[in-house]
Design an enzyme around this catalytic site. Structure first.
Site, PDB file in Angstrom:
ATOM      1  N   ARG A 144      -2.801  26.560  48.819  1.00 48.44           N
ATOM      2  CA  ARG A 144      -1.869  27.658  49.083  1.00 48.44           C
ATOM      3  C   ARG A 144      -2.551  28.878  49.707  1.00 48.44           C
ATOM      4  NH1 ARG A 144       3.205  27.878  46.122  1.00 48.44           N
ATOM      5  NH2 ARG A 144       3.626  25.827  45.209  1.00 48.44           N
ATOM      6  N   ARG A 194     -11.160  42.027  37.478  1.00 41.37           N
ATOM      7  CA  ARG A 194     -10.322  42.261  38.648  1.00 41.37           C
ATOM      8  C   ARG A 194     -11.026  43.213  39.598  1.00 41.37           C
ATOM      9  NH1 ARG A 194      -5.941  43.045  41.702  1.00 41.37           N
ATOM     10  NH2 ARG A 194      -4.958  45.092  41.816  1.00 41.37           N
ATOM     11  N   THR A 198      -6.983  46.735  44.384  1.00 43.42           N
ATOM     12  CA  THR A 198      -6.650  48.013  45.010  1.00 43.42           C
ATOM     13  C   THR A 198      -5.630  48.742  44.148  1.00 43.42           C
ATOM     14  OG1 THR A 198      -4.884  46.998  46.322  1.00 43.42           O
ATOM     15  CG2 THR A 198      -7.082  47.120  47.325  1.00 43.42           C
ATOM     16  N   ASP A 218      -4.536  54.153  48.775  1.00 47.48           N
ATOM     17  CA  ASP A 218      -3.542  55.140  49.169  1.00 47.48           C
ATOM     18  C   ASP A 218      -3.318  56.096  47.998  1.00 47.48           C
ATOM     19  OD1 ASP A 218      -1.945  53.710  47.398  1.00 47.48           O
ATOM     20  OD2 ASP A 218      -0.711  52.807  48.946  1.00 47.48           O
TER      21      ASP A 218
END
Length: 237
Positions: free
Chosen positions: A43, A87, A90, A205
């Protein structure tokens, strides 16, 4: 093999770093690991195993959001017997003080309401990382001079929300530094399987200032986070 991972048992190291983006997984493996080999392509969720300072370590992409993340985390923990998950993701800053390109170490993850359903008590209360991994990451970040913040993070499963400022008002009032889409799930499922977990997040961001890093520079932004994750995982420290 599992439904979503084609690797054989033994193909993964006991510690796995978990970026969301398959391209980031490939970049991390090629940049930081010795003799990396691809152990999963199913995948398009790329997975790699190699050596860091002589120690086996793996990197597995998880996709975006709780649903995708839990599939890969569950199969790694349940079938492959992984004991440590870190992990390397972001996040969006929830404070003007959390600068673009800096690093956030999640000391606790604040979940949203139960509107998306319950998974391992995902929406019950704040979830926390492994204390030992957290302490090692904090000390290592200071030692390496990595610009970082440490504290509460929020977790959501909705990326595009028309009223983001209202949606995260509660989390910001509690002092949340940033928001991502997987950390609460990571801490919950690790606790369920009795494994160790930690979430390291790069700010790409900021929901307060409106700043955003261009996608073309994002791989270069992940150097400090990758180094910190690998050094935290390295048993020779």
């Amino acid at each position: 093999m599992t439904i979503h991972i084609e690797a054989n048992k033994g193909d993964y190291a006991e510690t796995v770093l978990l970026p969301g983006d398959p391209q980031r997984a490939e970049w991390m493996a090629q940049t930081f690991l010795d003799a990396p080999r691809c152990v999963n392509r199913r995948r398009g969720a790329l997975g790699f195993t190699g050596l860091y300072r002589g120690q086996p370590i793996s990197i597995q992409a998880t996709g975006i959001g709780v649903s995708s993340f839990l599939i890969y985390a569950h199969e790694l923990l349940d079938y492959y017997g992984i004991r440590t998950l870190i992990r390397t993701g972001t996040c969006g800053g929830l404070s003007a003080e959390v600068k673009l390109r800096s690093l956030v170490i999640s000391q606790s993850a604040h979940p949203e309401n139960a509107e998306n359903g319950q998974v391992f008590g995902l929406y019950d209360a704040d979830a926390s990382p492994d204390p030992g991994l957290l302490a090692r990451a904090m000390a290592t970040a200071a030692e390496l001079g990595i610009d970082h913040h440490a504290g509460l993070t929020a977790c959501t499963d909705i990326f595009y929300h028309p009223e983001a400022s209202i949606r995260y008002a509660e989390a910001r009032a509690l002092g949340a530094l940033a928001v991502d889409m997987e950390t609460s799930a990571l801490y919950r499922i690790a606790a369920h399987f009795g494994a160790r977990a930690l979430s390291l997040l790069t700010v790409v961001d900021n929901l307060v200032t409106g700043e955003q890093a261009d996608y073309s520079e994002r791989q270069a932004l992940f150097t400090d986070m990758s180094r910190l994750a690998l050094e935290t995982a390295w048993e020779g420290r």
